[in-house]
Design a protein around this motif. Structure first.
Motif, PDB file in Angstrom:
ATOM      1  N   ALA A  78      -5.388  -9.088   5.556  1.00  0.00           N
ATOM      2  CA  ALA A  78      -6.380  -8.159   4.987  1.00  0.00           C
ATOM      3  C   ALA A  78      -7.462  -7.827   6.008  1.00  0.00           C
ATOM      4  N   ALA A  79      -7.882  -8.830   6.778  1.00  0.00           N
ATOM      5  CA  ALA A  79      -8.910  -8.588   7.799  1.00  0.00           C
ATOM      6  C   ALA A  79      -8.380  -7.672   8.898  1.00  0.00           C
ATOM      7  N   LEU A  80      -7.124  -7.849   9.281  1.00  0.00           N
ATOM      8  CA  LEU A  80      -6.518  -6.971  10.280  1.00  0.00           C
ATOM      9  C   LEU A  80      -6.437  -5.534   9.760  1.00  0.00           C
ATOM     10  N   ARG A  81      -6.119  -5.400   8.483  1.00  0.00           N
ATOM     11  CA  ARG A  81      -6.030  -4.056   7.912  1.00  0.00           C
ATOM     12  C   ARG A  81      -7.392  -3.359   7.920  1.00  0.00           C
ATOM     13  N   ARG A  82      -8.447  -4.124   7.686  1.00  0.00           N
ATOM     14  CA  ARG A  82      -9.793  -3.527   7.739  1.00  0.00           C
ATOM     15  C   ARG A  82     -10.128  -3.033   9.146  1.00  0.00           C
ATOM     16  N   GLN A  83      -9.454  -3.602  10.136  1.00  0.00           N
ATOM     17  CA  GLN A  83      -9.643  -3.170  11.523  1.00  0.00           C
ATOM     18  C   GLN A  83      -8.617  -2.118  11.940  1.00  0.00           C
ATOM     19  N   GLY A  91       4.349  -3.582  11.019  1.00  0.00           N
ATOM     20  CA  GLY A  91       5.247  -4.081   9.985  1.00  0.00           C
ATOM     21  C   GLY A  91       6.576  -3.366   9.944  1.00  0.00           C
ATOM     22  N   SER A  92       6.735  -2.323  10.758  1.00  0.00           N
ATOM     23  CA  SER A  92       7.932  -1.494  10.680  1.00  0.00           C
ATOM     24  C   SER A  92       9.087  -2.090  11.477  1.00  0.00           C
ATOM     25  N   ASN A  93      10.314  -1.871  10.991  1.00  0.00           N
ATOM     26  CA  ASN A  93      11.523  -2.257  11.713  1.00  0.00           C
ATOM     27  C   ASN A  93      12.136  -1.074  12.465  1.00  0.00           C
ATOM     28  N   PRO A  98       0.827  -1.210   0.000  1.00  0.00           N
ATOM     29  CA  PRO A  98       0.000   0.000   0.000  1.00  0.00           C
ATOM     30  C   PRO A  98       0.863   1.263   0.000  1.00  0.00           C
ATOM     31  N   ARG A  99       0.295   2.353  -0.477  1.00  0.00           N
ATOM     32  CA  ARG A  99       0.990   3.639  -0.410  1.00  0.00           C
ATOM     33  C   ARG A  99       0.772   4.251   0.966  1.00  0.00           C
ATOM     34  N   ILE A 100       1.878   4.618   1.605  1.00  0.00           N
ATOM     35  CA  ILE A 100       1.809   5.223   2.929  1.00  0.00           C
ATOM     36  C   ILE A 100       1.825   6.740   2.757  1.00  0.00           C
ATOM     37  N   HIS A 119       1.991   4.736  14.133  1.00  0.00           N
ATOM     38  CA  HIS A 119       0.823   4.792  13.264  1.00  0.00           C
ATOM     39  C   HIS A 119       1.212   5.263  11.861  1.00  0.00           C
ATOM     40  N   ILE A 120       0.511   4.748  10.873  1.00  0.00           N
ATOM     41  CA  ILE A 120       0.680   5.177   9.491  1.00  0.00           C
ATOM     42  C   ILE A 120      -0.686   5.504   8.910  1.00  0.00           C
ATOM     43  N   VAL A 121      -0.702   6.346   7.896  1.00  0.00           N
ATOM     44  CA  VAL A 121      -1.946   6.746   7.257  1.00  0.00           C
ATOM     45  C   VAL A 121      -1.994   6.157   5.850  1.00  0.00           C
ATOM     46  N   ILE A 122      -3.035   5.369   5.558  1.00  0.00           N
ATOM     47  CA  ILE A 122      -3.243   4.750   4.251  1.00  0.00           C
ATOM     48  C   ILE A 122      -4.621   5.178   3.755  1.00  0.00           C
ATOM     49  N   ASN A 123      -4.644   5.848   2.616  1.00  0.00           N
ATOM     50  CA  ASN A 123      -5.915   6.333   2.051  1.00  0.00           C
ATOM     51  C   ASN A 123      -6.725   7.137   3.068  1.00  0.00           C
ATOM     52  N   GLY A 124      -6.028   7.961   3.835  1.00  0.00           N
ATOM     53  CA  GLY A 124      -6.683   8.825   4.801  1.00  0.00           C
ATOM     54  C   GLY A 124      -7.099   8.153   6.094  1.00  0.00           C
TER      55      GLY A 124
END
Length: 466
Positions: A412-417, A48-50, A27-29, A36-41
Protein backbone atom coordinates in the motif's frame (compact mmCIF):
# COMPACT_ATOMS: atom_id res chain seq x y z
CA UNK A 1 -25.96 -9.29 0.21
CA UNK A 2 -29.48 -10.60 0.80
CA UNK A 3 -30.40 -11.72 4.30
CA UNK A 4 -29.95 -15.46 3.86
CA UNK A 5 -27.93 -18.10 5.65
CA UNK A 6 -25.55 -18.34 2.67
CA UNK A 7 -25.09 -14.56 2.50
CA UNK A 8 -24.35 -14.36 6.23
CA UNK A 9 -21.84 -17.17 5.94
CA UNK A 10 -20.08 -15.47 3.03
CA UNK A 11 -19.99 -12.13 4.86
CA UNK A 12 -18.36 -13.79 7.90
CA UNK A 13 -15.76 -15.48 5.71
CA UNK A 14 -14.88 -12.19 4.05
CA UNK A 15 -14.59 -10.48 7.42
CA UNK A 16 -12.25 -13.20 8.67
CA UNK A 17 -10.11 -12.70 5.57
CA UNK A 18 -9.87 -8.97 6.30
CA UNK A 19 -8.92 -9.59 9.92
CA UNK A 20 -6.14 -11.97 8.84
CA UNK A 21 -4.78 -9.55 6.23
CA UNK A 22 -5.76 -11.94 3.44
CA UNK A 23 -8.61 -10.02 1.80
CA UNK A 24 -8.26 -9.33 -1.94
CA UNK A 25 -9.57 -6.15 -3.54
CA UNK A 26 -7.81 -5.59 -6.88
CA UNK A 27 -7.82 -2.01 -8.18
CA UNK A 28 -9.56 -1.04 -11.41
CA UNK A 29 -7.05 -0.34 -14.16
CA UNK A 30 -8.18 2.50 -16.43
CA UNK A 31 -5.37 2.27 -18.98
CA UNK A 32 -2.07 0.48 -19.72
CA UNK A 33 0.90 2.21 -21.37
CA UNK A 34 4.00 0.03 -21.54
CA UNK A 35 5.24 -0.50 -17.98
CA UNK A 36 2.76 2.04 -16.62
CA UNK A 37 -0.89 1.71 -15.63
CA UNK A 38 -3.45 4.34 -14.70
CA UNK A 39 -5.48 3.89 -11.48
CA UNK A 40 -8.02 6.57 -10.55
CA UNK A 41 -6.34 8.97 -12.96
CA UNK A 42 -2.88 8.44 -11.43
CA UNK A 43 -0.03 6.77 -13.35
CA UNK A 44 1.79 3.94 -11.58
CA UNK A 45 4.84 1.89 -12.55
CA UNK A 46 3.47 -1.62 -12.87
CA UNK A 47 5.61 -4.25 -11.13
CA UNK A 48 2.79 -6.81 -11.08
CA UNK A 49 2.41 -7.61 -14.76
CA UNK A 50 3.53 -10.84 -16.45
CA UNK A 51 3.85 -9.03 -19.80
CA UNK A 52 7.55 -9.86 -19.75
CA UNK A 53 8.43 -8.76 -23.30
CA UNK A 54 6.00 -5.83 -23.44
CA UNK A 55 3.88 -7.39 -26.19
CA UNK A 56 0.65 -6.96 -24.25
CA UNK A 57 0.76 -3.19 -24.70
CA UNK A 58 2.65 -3.07 -28.00
CA UNK A 59 0.66 -1.13 -30.65
CA UNK A 60 2.23 -3.06 -33.52
CA UNK A 61 1.32 -6.39 -31.93
CA UNK A 62 -2.23 -5.18 -31.29
CA UNK A 63 -2.57 -4.42 -35.01
CA UNK A 64 -1.36 -7.94 -35.83
CA UNK A 65 -3.99 -9.43 -33.53
CA UNK A 66 -6.66 -7.20 -35.08
CA UNK A 67 -5.67 -8.38 -38.57
CA UNK A 68 -5.90 -12.04 -37.47
CA UNK A 69 -9.37 -11.58 -36.04
CA UNK A 70 -10.47 -9.66 -39.13
CA UNK A 71 -9.33 -12.49 -41.40
CA UNK A 72 -10.52 -15.51 -39.39
CA UNK A 73 -13.61 -16.61 -37.47
CA UNK A 74 -13.68 -15.38 -33.85
CA UNK A 75 -15.23 -18.56 -32.44
CA UNK A 76 -14.96 -22.31 -32.94
CA UNK A 77 -18.58 -22.54 -31.72
CA UNK A 78 -18.29 -26.00 -30.15
CA UNK A 79 -15.88 -28.45 -28.57
CA UNK A 80 -13.55 -30.26 -30.92
CA UNK A 81 -15.25 -33.56 -30.08
CA UNK A 82 -18.61 -32.29 -31.33
CA UNK A 83 -17.71 -30.94 -34.76
CA UNK A 84 -14.03 -31.84 -35.11
CA UNK A 85 -10.96 -29.68 -34.87
CA UNK A 86 -10.45 -26.97 -37.44
CA UNK A 87 -7.70 -26.91 -40.07
CA UNK A 88 -6.26 -23.72 -38.55
CA UNK A 89 -5.99 -25.41 -35.16
CA UNK A 90 -4.33 -28.49 -36.66
CA UNK A 91 -1.72 -26.29 -38.35
CA UNK A 92 -1.15 -24.37 -35.12
CA UNK A 93 -0.65 -27.47 -33.00
CA UNK A 94 1.64 -29.23 -35.47
CA UNK A 95 3.70 -26.03 -35.86
CA UNK A 96 4.10 -25.55 -32.09
CA UNK A 97 5.06 -29.21 -31.64
CA UNK A 98 7.77 -28.93 -34.28
CA UNK A 99 9.00 -25.56 -33.00
CA UNK A 100 9.49 -26.85 -29.45
CA UNK A 101 10.71 -30.32 -30.48
CA UNK A 102 7.73 -32.52 -29.60
CA UNK A 103 5.52 -34.97 -31.43
CA UNK A 104 2.18 -33.44 -30.47
CA UNK A 105 0.57 -30.32 -29.07
CA UNK A 106 -2.87 -29.44 -27.73
CA UNK A 107 -4.26 -25.95 -27.05
CA UNK A 108 -6.50 -24.85 -24.16
CA UNK A 109 -8.33 -21.65 -23.14
CA UNK A 110 -6.10 -21.22 -20.06
CA UNK A 111 -3.08 -22.62 -18.27
CA UNK A 112 -5.33 -23.73 -15.42
CA UNK A 113 -7.33 -25.93 -17.78
CA UNK A 114 -4.17 -27.24 -19.41
CA UNK A 115 -2.73 -28.42 -16.09
CA UNK A 116 -6.07 -29.90 -15.03
CA UNK A 117 -6.28 -31.80 -18.32
CA UNK A 118 -2.74 -33.18 -18.15
CA UNK A 119 -2.85 -34.31 -14.54
CA UNK A 120 -6.42 -35.62 -14.31
CA UNK A 121 -6.35 -36.94 -17.87
CA UNK A 122 -3.06 -38.84 -17.79
CA UNK A 123 -2.56 -39.79 -14.14
CA UNK A 124 -4.65 -41.64 -11.58
CA UNK A 125 -4.50 -42.12 -7.83
CA UNK A 126 -2.78 -45.46 -8.47
CA UNK A 127 0.26 -43.71 -9.95
CA UNK A 128 3.19 -42.54 -7.83
CA UNK A 129 3.23 -38.75 -8.13
CA UNK A 130 6.03 -36.59 -6.74
CA UNK A 131 5.74 -32.81 -6.77
CA UNK A 132 7.63 -29.71 -5.73
CA UNK A 133 5.68 -28.21 -2.84
CA UNK A 134 5.63 -24.78 -4.52
CA UNK A 135 3.94 -25.89 -7.75
CA UNK A 136 1.21 -23.66 -9.16
CA UNK A 137 -2.27 -23.88 -7.65
CA UNK A 138 -3.65 -25.33 -10.90
CA UNK A 139 -1.37 -28.35 -10.51
CA UNK A 140 -2.20 -28.71 -6.82
CA UNK A 141 -5.94 -28.49 -7.51
CA UNK A 142 -5.61 -31.14 -10.21
CA UNK A 143 -3.92 -33.46 -7.74
CA UNK A 144 -6.81 -32.94 -5.33
CA UNK A 145 -9.23 -33.80 -8.14
CA UNK A 146 -7.54 -37.19 -8.44
CA UNK A 147 -8.71 -38.00 -4.92
CA UNK A 148 -5.17 -38.40 -3.61
CA UNK A 149 -3.87 -37.11 -0.29
CA UNK A 150 -0.32 -36.00 0.44
CA UNK A 151 1.44 -38.45 2.70
CA UNK A 152 -0.47 -41.36 1.19
CA UNK A 153 1.29 -44.17 -0.62
CA UNK A 154 1.10 -42.56 -4.06
CA UNK A 155 1.37 -38.78 -3.57
CA UNK A 156 4.53 -37.25 -2.17
CA UNK A 157 5.68 -33.63 -2.03
CA UNK A 158 9.31 -32.65 -1.72
CA UNK A 159 10.76 -29.42 -0.31
CA UNK A 160 10.94 -26.64 -2.86
CA UNK A 161 13.89 -27.12 -5.18
CA UNK A 162 15.35 -29.93 -3.05
CA UNK A 163 16.13 -32.52 -5.72
CA UNK A 164 18.24 -34.55 -3.29
CA UNK A 165 15.12 -35.02 -1.15
CA UNK A 166 13.17 -35.97 -4.26
CA UNK A 167 15.79 -38.59 -5.08
CA UNK A 168 15.63 -40.05 -1.55
CA UNK A 169 11.83 -40.24 -1.65
CA UNK A 170 11.86 -41.85 -5.08
CA UNK A 171 14.32 -44.47 -3.87
CA UNK A 172 12.17 -45.27 -0.85
CA UNK A 173 9.15 -45.64 -3.12
CA UNK A 174 11.01 -47.95 -5.49
CA UNK A 175 12.35 -50.00 -2.57
CA UNK A 176 8.78 -50.51 -1.33
CA UNK A 177 7.57 -51.42 -4.82
CA UNK A 178 10.38 -53.93 -5.33
CA UNK A 179 10.05 -55.51 -1.89
CA UNK A 180 8.80 -59.13 -1.91
CA UNK A 181 5.04 -59.35 -1.36
CA UNK A 182 2.66 -62.18 -0.79
CA UNK A 183 0.78 -63.49 -3.80
CA UNK A 184 -2.52 -62.17 -2.41
CA UNK A 185 -1.22 -58.61 -1.77
CA UNK A 186 0.31 -58.46 -5.23
CA UNK A 187 -3.00 -59.44 -6.80
CA UNK A 188 -4.83 -56.82 -4.72
CA UNK A 189 -2.38 -54.10 -5.74
CA UNK A 190 -2.63 -55.10 -9.40
CA UNK A 191 -6.43 -55.03 -9.24
CA UNK A 192 -6.47 -51.64 -7.53
CA UNK A 193 -4.33 -50.14 -10.28
CA UNK A 194 -6.59 -51.55 -12.96
CA UNK A 195 -9.76 -50.35 -11.31
CA UNK A 196 -8.54 -46.75 -11.40
CA UNK A 197 -7.46 -46.72 -15.03
CA UNK A 198 -10.23 -44.31 -16.14
CA UNK A 199 -10.18 -41.71 -13.39
CA UNK A 200 -9.50 -39.16 -16.10
CA UNK A 201 -12.52 -36.96 -15.44
CA UNK A 202 -12.41 -36.97 -11.64
CA UNK A 203 -14.08 -40.35 -11.35
CA UNK A 204 -17.09 -39.71 -13.61
CA UNK A 205 -16.08 -42.11 -16.37
CA UNK A 206 -17.54 -45.56 -15.99
CA UNK A 207 -15.70 -47.24 -18.87
CA UNK A 208 -13.92 -50.34 -17.54
CA UNK A 209 -10.13 -50.08 -17.69
CA UNK A 210 -7.63 -52.89 -18.06
CA UNK A 211 -5.02 -53.50 -15.39
CA UNK A 212 -1.80 -51.60 -16.02
CA UNK A 213 1.54 -50.81 -14.43
CA UNK A 214 1.43 -47.65 -12.32
CA UNK A 215 3.51 -44.72 -13.54
CA UNK A 216 6.02 -42.61 -11.61
CA UNK A 217 5.64 -38.90 -12.40
CA UNK A 218 7.31 -35.70 -11.20
CA UNK A 219 5.48 -32.35 -11.33
CA UNK A 220 7.35 -29.06 -11.18
CA UNK A 221 7.76 -25.62 -12.77
CA UNK A 222 10.71 -24.38 -14.81
CA UNK A 223 10.54 -20.81 -13.45
CA UNK A 224 8.51 -20.72 -10.26
CA UNK A 225 5.79 -18.11 -10.42
CA UNK A 226 6.10 -16.91 -6.82
CA UNK A 227 9.68 -17.74 -5.83
CA UNK A 228 11.25 -16.69 -9.13
CA UNK A 229 13.92 -19.40 -9.11
CA UNK A 230 14.66 -21.64 -12.08
CA UNK A 231 14.61 -25.42 -12.28
CA UNK A 232 17.87 -27.28 -12.84
CA UNK A 233 16.56 -29.69 -15.47
CA UNK A 234 19.70 -31.88 -15.78
CA UNK A 235 19.72 -32.26 -12.00
CA UNK A 236 16.04 -33.24 -12.09
CA UNK A 237 16.76 -35.93 -14.68
CA UNK A 238 19.69 -37.17 -12.58
CA UNK A 239 17.53 -37.33 -9.46
CA UNK A 240 14.59 -39.00 -11.24
CA UNK A 241 16.07 -40.74 -14.29
CA UNK A 242 13.10 -43.00 -14.94
CA UNK A 243 10.25 -40.71 -13.88
CA UNK A 244 7.85 -39.07 -16.31
CA UNK A 245 8.38 -35.32 -15.98
CA UNK A 246 5.61 -32.72 -16.33
CA UNK A 247 6.95 -29.15 -16.26
CA UNK A 248 4.91 -25.94 -16.18
CA UNK A 249 6.73 -23.31 -18.26
CA UNK A 250 4.14 -20.53 -17.94
CA UNK A 251 6.65 -17.92 -16.78
CA UNK A 252 9.58 -19.08 -18.92
CA UNK A 253 8.18 -19.46 -22.46
CA UNK A 254 8.89 -16.30 -24.42
CA UNK A 255 11.04 -14.73 -21.71
CA UNK A 256 13.78 -17.33 -21.29
CA UNK A 257 15.74 -19.78 -23.39
CA UNK A 258 16.99 -19.63 -26.99
CA UNK A 259 14.43 -17.89 -29.16
CA UNK A 260 12.11 -17.69 -26.15
CA UNK A 261 11.55 -21.46 -26.15
CA UNK A 262 11.76 -21.65 -22.37
CA UNK A 263 13.98 -23.83 -20.20
CA UNK A 264 12.55 -27.34 -20.39
CA UNK A 265 11.45 -28.09 -23.97
CA UNK A 266 13.44 -30.55 -26.07
CA UNK A 267 14.33 -27.88 -28.63
CA UNK A 268 15.42 -25.32 -26.00
CA UNK A 269 17.71 -27.84 -24.31
CA UNK A 270 19.20 -28.92 -27.63
CA UNK A 271 19.86 -25.35 -28.77
CA UNK A 272 21.47 -24.52 -25.43
CA UNK A 273 23.74 -27.54 -25.77
CA UNK A 274 24.72 -26.48 -29.29
CA UNK A 275 25.39 -22.89 -28.19
CA UNK A 276 27.51 -24.01 -25.24
CA UNK A 277 29.36 -26.66 -27.23
CA UNK A 278 30.04 -24.88 -30.52
CA UNK A 279 31.01 -21.29 -29.89
CA UNK A 280 31.90 -20.84 -33.55
CA UNK A 281 30.08 -20.53 -36.84
CA UNK A 282 26.88 -19.75 -34.97
CA UNK A 283 26.45 -17.36 -32.07
CA UNK A 284 23.78 -17.05 -29.44
CA UNK A 285 20.56 -15.67 -30.80
CA UNK A 286 20.92 -17.43 -34.16
CA UNK A 287 18.54 -20.35 -34.30
CA UNK A 288 17.61 -22.57 -37.19
CA UNK A 289 14.01 -23.57 -36.67
CA UNK A 290 12.89 -27.08 -37.65
CA UNK A 291 10.53 -27.50 -40.53
CA UNK A 292 7.20 -29.24 -40.01
CA UNK A 293 7.74 -32.78 -38.78
CA UNK A 294 11.39 -32.34 -37.80
CA UNK A 295 10.67 -31.69 -34.14
CA UNK A 296 10.01 -35.34 -33.44
CA UNK A 297 13.65 -36.19 -34.26
CA UNK A 298 15.02 -34.05 -31.45
CA UNK A 299 16.42 -35.81 -28.43
CA UNK A 300 16.62 -39.27 -29.97
CA UNK A 301 19.17 -41.43 -28.25
CA UNK A 302 19.36 -39.33 -25.06
CA UNK A 303 16.99 -37.54 -22.75
CA UNK A 304 16.67 -33.84 -23.50
CA UNK A 305 13.75 -31.81 -22.18
CA UNK A 306 10.75 -32.57 -20.04
CA UNK A 307 8.39 -35.32 -21.17
CA UNK A 308 5.48 -32.87 -21.09
CA UNK A 309 5.67 -29.08 -21.12
CA UNK A 310 2.75 -26.80 -20.30
CA UNK A 311 3.10 -23.28 -21.70
CA UNK A 312 0.90 -20.19 -21.81
CA UNK A 313 0.40 -17.32 -24.23
CA UNK A 314 -1.14 -14.92 -21.72
CA UNK A 315 2.19 -13.75 -20.28
CA UNK A 316 5.28 -13.12 -22.42
CA UNK A 317 3.45 -13.90 -25.69
CA UNK A 318 0.94 -11.07 -25.27
CA UNK A 319 -2.18 -13.09 -26.02
CA UNK A 320 -4.30 -15.66 -24.11
CA UNK A 321 -4.67 -19.42 -23.94
CA UNK A 322 -2.25 -22.26 -23.22
CA UNK A 323 -0.70 -25.32 -24.84
CA UNK A 324 0.64 -28.74 -23.91
CA UNK A 325 3.64 -30.31 -25.66
CA UNK A 326 3.79 -34.09 -25.43
CA UNK A 327 4.95 -37.41 -26.91
CA UNK A 328 3.17 -39.25 -29.69
CA UNK A 329 -0.19 -40.78 -28.75
CA UNK A 330 -0.86 -38.55 -25.75
CA UNK A 331 -3.06 -36.14 -27.68
CA UNK A 332 -5.46 -38.94 -28.58
CA UNK A 333 -5.61 -40.02 -24.95
CA UNK A 334 -6.34 -36.50 -23.66
CA UNK A 335 -8.99 -36.05 -26.33
CA UNK A 336 -10.77 -39.12 -24.98
CA UNK A 337 -10.17 -38.83 -21.25
CA UNK A 338 -9.46 -35.22 -20.22
CA UNK A 339 -12.61 -33.32 -19.18
CA UNK A 340 -11.21 -29.87 -20.08
CA UNK A 341 -10.82 -31.09 -23.67
CA UNK A 342 -14.12 -32.92 -23.87
CA UNK A 343 -16.34 -30.26 -22.34
CA UNK A 344 -14.71 -26.97 -23.44
CA UNK A 345 -15.36 -25.01 -26.61
CA UNK A 346 -12.32 -25.23 -28.86
CA UNK A 347 -10.03 -22.27 -29.46
CA UNK A 348 -11.17 -20.09 -32.40
CA UNK A 349 -9.46 -19.98 -35.83
CA UNK A 350 -8.54 -16.33 -35.22
CA UNK A 351 -6.65 -17.37 -32.10
CA UNK A 352 -4.70 -19.96 -34.11
CA UNK A 353 -3.53 -17.26 -36.50
CA UNK A 354 -2.55 -15.01 -33.57
CA UNK A 355 -0.64 -17.78 -31.79
CA UNK A 356 1.37 -18.61 -34.92
CA UNK A 357 2.24 -14.94 -35.28
CA UNK A 358 3.18 -14.74 -31.59
CA UNK A 359 5.65 -17.61 -31.63
CA UNK A 360 7.28 -16.16 -34.75
CA UNK A 361 7.43 -12.75 -33.09
CA UNK A 362 9.13 -13.89 -29.88
CA UNK A 363 11.83 -15.67 -31.90
CA UNK A 364 13.03 -12.21 -33.00
CA UNK A 365 13.04 -10.65 -29.51
CA UNK A 366 16.49 -11.59 -28.21
CA UNK A 367 17.17 -7.91 -27.45
CA UNK A 368 14.11 -7.69 -25.21
CA UNK A 369 15.11 -10.89 -23.40
CA UNK A 370 18.62 -9.55 -22.85
CA UNK A 371 17.21 -6.30 -21.49
CA UNK A 372 14.91 -8.23 -19.17
CA UNK A 373 17.88 -10.18 -17.83
CA UNK A 374 19.88 -6.99 -17.24
CA UNK A 375 17.01 -5.38 -15.32
CA UNK A 376 16.68 -8.46 -13.13
CA UNK A 377 20.41 -8.44 -12.39
CA UNK A 378 20.26 -4.73 -11.54
CA UNK A 379 17.42 -5.16 -9.06
CA UNK A 380 19.11 -8.12 -7.38
CA UNK A 381 22.27 -6.04 -7.00
CA UNK A 382 20.36 -3.11 -5.51
CA UNK A 383 18.64 -5.44 -3.04
CA UNK A 384 21.77 -7.42 -2.11
CA UNK A 385 21.83 -5.95 1.42
CA UNK A 386 18.06 -5.90 1.90
CA UNK A 387 17.02 -6.96 5.43
CA UNK A 388 14.47 -9.51 4.16
CA UNK A 389 15.33 -12.64 2.14
CA UNK A 390 15.30 -11.94 -1.61
CA UNK A 391 14.65 -14.84 -4.01
CA UNK A 392 14.66 -15.20 -7.78
CA UNK A 393 17.31 -15.49 -10.46
CA UNK A 394 15.43 -14.17 -13.49
CA UNK A 395 12.66 -11.61 -14.06
CA UNK A 396 10.55 -12.52 -11.01
CA UNK A 397 11.91 -11.27 -7.69
CA UNK A 398 10.32 -12.39 -4.43
CA UNK A 399 10.98 -10.51 -1.19
CA UNK A 400 9.99 -12.66 1.77
CA UNK A 401 8.29 -10.31 4.21
CA UNK A 402 6.64 -12.88 6.49
CA UNK A 403 3.58 -11.43 8.17
CA UNK A 404 0.62 -10.94 5.84
CA UNK A 405 -0.40 -7.54 7.21
CA UNK A 406 3.18 -6.27 6.88
CA UNK A 407 3.24 -7.27 3.21
CA UNK A 408 -0.01 -5.44 2.53
CA UNK A 409 1.23 -2.32 4.37
CA UNK A 410 4.41 -2.18 2.27
CA UNK A 411 2.46 -2.76 -0.95
CA UNK A 412 0.00 0.00 0.00
CA UNK A 413 2.86 2.39 0.80
CA UNK A 414 4.50 1.64 -2.55
CA UNK A 415 1.22 2.32 -4.32
CA UNK A 416 0.99 5.72 -2.63
CA UNK A 417 4.37 6.43 -4.21
CA UNK A 418 3.10 5.43 -7.65
CA UNK A 419 4.31 1.81 -7.83
CA UNK A 420 2.11 -1.29 -8.02
CA UNK A 421 3.65 -4.36 -6.37
CA UNK A 422 1.75 -7.57 -5.61
CA UNK A 423 1.61 -8.69 -1.97
CA UNK A 424 1.28 -12.47 -2.29
CA UNK A 425 -0.29 -14.03 0.79
CA UNK A 426 -1.80 -17.33 1.88
CA UNK A 427 -3.05 -19.46 0.14
CA UNK A 428 -0.89 -18.31 -2.79
CA UNK A 429 2.15 -18.79 -0.55
CA UNK A 430 2.44 -20.63 2.81
CA UNK A 431 0.81 -18.92 5.81
CA UNK A 432 3.15 -16.55 7.60
CA UNK A 433 5.50 -16.37 4.60
CA UNK A 434 3.95 -13.51 2.61
CA UNK A 435 6.07 -12.03 -0.15
CA UNK A 436 6.29 -8.95 -2.31
CA UNK A 437 6.30 -10.40 -5.81
CA UNK A 438 8.03 -8.14 -8.31
CA UNK A 439 7.56 -8.83 -12.02
CA UNK A 440 9.92 -7.12 -14.40
CA UNK A 441 9.28 -6.48 -18.07
CA UNK A 442 11.38 -5.30 -21.00
CA UNK A 443 9.30 -2.10 -20.92
CA UNK A 444 10.75 -1.05 -17.55
CA UNK A 445 13.66 1.37 -17.39
CA UNK A 446 16.72 1.41 -15.17
CA UNK A 447 15.22 4.47 -13.45
CA UNK A 448 12.08 2.43 -12.64
CA UNK A 449 14.23 -0.25 -11.02
CA UNK A 450 16.30 2.21 -8.97
CA UNK A 451 13.19 4.05 -7.84
CA UNK A 452 11.63 0.80 -6.62
CA UNK A 453 14.79 -0.33 -4.81
CA UNK A 454 15.14 3.05 -3.06
CA UNK A 455 11.50 2.97 -1.94
CA UNK A 456 11.80 -0.60 -0.64
CA UNK A 457 14.86 0.23 1.47
CA UNK A 458 13.19 3.33 2.90
CA UNK A 459 9.82 1.70 3.60
CA UNK A 460 11.28 -1.37 5.26
CA UNK A 461 13.25 0.83 7.64
CA UNK A 462 10.19 2.92 8.49
CA UNK A 463 7.96 -0.12 9.06
CA UNK A 464 10.60 -1.84 11.20
CA UNK A 465 10.82 1.17 13.51
CA UNK A 466 7.06 1.76 13.73
Amino acid sequence: MTNSALSRKLALRLESMRAAGLHRNPPRIDARHGAHIVINGISHVNFGSNDYLGLGTCAQWQRTVQDCFAAHAPSASSSRLVTGHLAETELLESSFAARFGYDECLFFPSGYQANMAVITGLLTDADAIFFDKRIHASMAHALSALGTAEGGPNLCGYAHGDLAQLQRKLRRHLDRENAPRSHESALNAHGAAGSQGCLATSGRQSTPAPAYHAAVAVLTESLFSMDGDALNLPALHAAAPNAFTIVDEAHAVGALGPGGLGLASHRAVQLNELANGLGKGQHKGQHKWPSKGQGKELGKGSRKGADIVVGTLGKALGLFGAFVLMPRGFKEFLTNFAAPVIYSTAMPPAFAACALAAVDRIATMDAERARLARLGALLRTLLADYPCPVHGNAHIIAIEVGEETRATRIAAALRRQGMLVFAARHPTVPAGRAILRISLTAAHTEDDIMRLATALHTLTGELSSS
